[in-house]
Design an enzyme around this catalytic site. Structure first.
Site, mmCIF file in Angstrom:
data_model
loop_
_atom_site.group_PDB
_atom_site.id
_atom_site.type_symbol
_atom_site.label_atom_id
_atom_site.label_comp_id
_atom_site.label_asym_id
_atom_site.label_seq_id
_atom_site.Cartn_x
_atom_site.Cartn_y
_atom_site.Cartn_z
ATOM 1 N N GLY A 23 35.774 -5.593 -33.871
ATOM 2 C CA GLY A 23 36.225 -4.389 -33.167
ATOM 3 C C GLY A 23 37.148 -3.657 -34.118
ATOM 4 O O GLY A 23 36.711 -3.181 -35.132
ATOM 5 N N THR A 24 38.395 -3.551 -33.827
ATOM 6 C CA THR A 24 39.432 -3.533 -34.832
ATOM 7 C C THR A 24 40.096 -2.237 -35.201
ATOM 8 O O THR A 24 39.535 -1.163 -35.043
ATOM 9 C CB THR A 24 38.949 -4.194 -36.124
ATOM 10 N N THR A 25 41.290 -2.400 -35.741
ATOM 11 C CA THR A 25 41.980 -1.340 -36.475
ATOM 12 C C THR A 25 42.524 -1.960 -37.748
ATOM 13 O O THR A 25 43.305 -2.912 -37.694
ATOM 14 C CB THR A 25 43.141 -0.749 -35.657
#
Length: 211
Positions: free
Chosen positions: A10-12
């Protein structure tokens, strides 16, 4: 296997060029479709003493990429007797990415020319910039970084900027959250920022941790 069944970060993820090196940062959440699959996922990795990488995308591809590049960088350094430059690492990773990895990566580090950060896309293209964010929460992180980033930031200023950007992303992106990982790479090498320091800065900035 459907797209919903694939484990993704997913992520940042964030990379910033600062006064004496670079900052790499990420959240810690992995998702499988709409499910939060894991909440303690490593997304910032050392590649060598002077290089690091953040990962966004399919977890299996990311883990394979990290192992392969760590090995290649180590072999390069042994053969040449000197560390790999950040641009050379970005070139190597870009070439590998063309084989079909479902990833978005940030490569950062410090070499004889100073600190550098590169984004590497799925087609193998790589671009250097002063600050970068990749992942599902990158739009929100970039908005925060646009407001807070400045040339020649100190390590402390950059850590605060990374924390603020990650907090913005986790508040608006359901695939980002569950904590933060931050690393600094400078003239003395790769250094992970301790979790107690990150938590303390979050509290001083008015953010709840884990987030």
């Amino acid at each position: 296997m459907s797209n919903e069944d694939i484990l993704k970060t997913g992520t940042t993820t964030i990379g910033m060029k600062i006064k004496e090196g670079v900052i790499l940062a990420s959240d810690c959440r992995a998702t499988m479709g709409h499910i939060i699959a894991h909440s303690e996922v490593q997304k910032v990795y050392p590649l060598s003493d002077n290089l690091g990488m953040t990962i966004a995308g399919v977890v299996g591809d990311a883990q394979l990429m990290v192992r392969f590049i760590q090995s290649e960088v180590s072999i390069y350094s042994m053969k040449r007797g000197s560390p790999m430059s950040v641009r050379s690492a970005a070139t190597l990773i870009g070439n590998v990415m063309r084989n079909g990895f479902y990833l978005g990566l940030i490569v950062g580090g410090h070499d004889s020319t100073g600190g550098h950060v590169f984004s590497v896309d799925g087609a193998g293209g790589f671009i250097e910039d002063d600050f970068i964010s990749i992942g599902s929460g990158s739009t929100f992180a970039m908005g925060s970084l646009e407001a807070s980033f400045k040339k020649d930031m100190t390590k402390k200023e950059a850590i605060d900027a990374a924390i603020t950007a990650l907090n913005s992303a986790r508040r608006r992106d359901s695939a980002s959250g569950d904590g933060m990982l931050i690393s600094y790479i400078g003239p003395k090498g790769y250094e992970e920022v301790p979790q107690d320091q990150i938590k303390a800065r979050c509290e001083e900035l008015g953010f709840v941790y884990p987030c």
